[in-house]
Design a protein around this motif. Structure first.
Motif, short mmCIF file in Angstrom:
data_model
loop_
_atom_site.label_atom_id
_atom_site.label_comp_id
_atom_site.label_asym_id
_atom_site.label_seq_id
_atom_site.Cartn_x
_atom_site.Cartn_y
_atom_site.Cartn_z
N LEU A 71 1.12 -1.16 0.31
CA LEU A 71 0.03 0.14 0.05
C LEU A 71 0.70 1.10 0.11
CD1 LEU A 71 -2.90 -1.05 2.70
CD2 LEU A 71 -3.19 -0.93 0.11
N ARG A 109 2.97 4.20 1.15
CA ARG A 109 3.90 4.45 2.25
C ARG A 109 3.30 5.83 3.16
NH1 ARG A 109 8.16 2.50 5.04
NH2 ARG A 109 8.49 1.22 3.17
N TRP A 166 -4.38 5.42 6.37
CA TRP A 166 -5.93 5.11 6.36
C TRP A 166 -6.81 5.17 7.52
CZ3 TRP A 166 -7.90 0.66 9.40
CH2 TRP A 166 -8.77 0.72 8.64
N GLY A 186 0.66 -0.84 5.40
CA GLY A 186 0.01 0.55 4.88
C GLY A 186 -0.75 1.86 6.63
N ALA A 194 -2.87 -0.47 -5.18
CA ALA A 194 -2.27 0.53 -4.23
C ALA A 194 -2.52 2.06 -3.75
CB ALA A 194 -1.05 0.49 -4.10
N ALA A 232 -6.22 2.08 -1.43
CA ALA A 232 -6.46 3.88 -0.76
C ALA A 232 -7.89 4.31 -1.35
CB ALA A 232 -5.29 4.32 -0.91
#
Length: 337
Positions: free
Chosen positions: A69, A71, A75, A178, A243, A247
């Protein structure tokens, strides 16, 4: 005993858990990966919606996870926080709990043997075990991502490939997790919800024999190396796009974008190796799946609301974990897109 003391088995279980079982090649993508932007999203991102599994008024909400994911993202999902706040239990991602059956002194003396299993037989170098074209590719990428680290030259291809992949995704702004697991842990603590490990236990009764078996019945780890080089040379744009799609919660893009077959090649190399069959661990993915399904059934019976995490690849597969629950009569609803 911690997993690092049985390094060959650690690589096996790390690769196998959460990975698709003998997955078919992904469908052709309608997106030209070469034209995808290389810029990764940053800042606060919501991630994807959740799958809902239910029977009566009992619900299991599942978040699909992905690796790698971005960096630079943070999240934060209000939907997930709301579910966790009302949940009675959190099922952690399925994993393998490995136990080496030996005393502390035996563990101490086992460490050198475990680390020796990381090296090629007879002191050979990667240049001696790889073909000339493959070694040339390895050298170019090693200089880019591993700073020409010399010790790795005597490692077996599968271990060298793992080290290279880890360094490459980090250098390209990606992260294995992530921060998702850490965020869920924090929400569980904040709302006082119990986190339950979903572990399939594997006991290695004779660890020295296991290491010897690994050395004698070597996996086809050259193929794992080759697929890892392919992934780093060609698949990084697609990895970044996947990724970003996770997100931002773009499930359609996740369905369409091709995934690298690096992990599956490494799984196949290990699962097909003689040592895995000798130790009875060549069917770990199936046993892990059965363990998780049992935990899910119990949670749906006991709790009004449960939160869980599973690999996004599993959730998107037509014959994965959710298909098993649907076949047993549970209602399964995909998130809105």
């Amino acid at each position: 005993m911690r997993l690092r003391s049985a390094m060959p088995l650690l690589v096996l279980t790390t690769l196998m858990v959460g990975a698709p079982l003998r997955a078919a090649p992904p469908p052709p993508s309608s997106t030209n990966v070469a034209d995808l932007p290389a810029v990764l999203v940053t800042g606060v991102q919501p991630g994807p919606g959740m799958w809902r599994v239910s029977r009566g008024d009992h619900e299991l909400w599942i978040l699909g996870t992905l690796s790698p994911l971005p960096r630079g993202m943070t999240w934060q999902s209000r939907e997930v926080e709301s579910v966790i706040a009302s949940a009675q239990q959190i099922l952690l991602p399925p994993s393998v709990k490995m136990k080496v059956d030996t005393g502390w002194l035996g563990k101490l003396f086992l460490l050198p043997s475990a680390y020796s299993a990381r090296k090629n037989e007879d002191g050979k170098t990667l240049q001696q075990v790889l073909s000339a074209p493959t070694y040339a590719r390895w050298q170019a990428l090693k200089q880019t991502y591993l700073n020409d680290k010399r010790s790795v030259e005597r490692w077996r291809p599968i271990f060298a490939a793992q080290a290279l992949y880890k360094a490459a995704i980090k250098a390209n702004g990606l992260s294995n997790s992530g921060g998702v697991k850490a965020a869920v842990d924090a929400l569980a603590k904040q709302h006082g919800v119990t986190e339950t490990a979903v572990d399939y236990p594997v006991t290695i009764e004779h660890p020295r024999a296991a290491i010897k078996a690994f050395k004698q019945a070597a996996p086809n780890d050259v193929m794992c190396m080759s697929r890892t080089l392919d992934a780093i040379e060609h698949d990084l744009p697609s990895m970044k796009a996947r990724a970003n799609a996770w997100a931002t919660g773009d499930l359609q893009a996740l369905r369409e974008l091709p995934d690298s077959n690096r992990r599956q090649a490494c799984i196949d190399a290990l699962a097909d190796a003689g040592f895995a069959r000798q130790l009875g661990i060549d069917d770990i993915p199936e046993k892990v799946q059965a363990t998780w399904l049992a935990a899910a059934r119990k949670a749906l019976e006991t709790n009004r609301q449960t939160f869980a995490m599973l690999s996004m690849d599993e959730l998107l597969k037509p014959d994965g974990y959710l298909a098993k629950l649907r076949a047993e009569g549970y209602t399964v609803e995909a998130p809105l897109e």
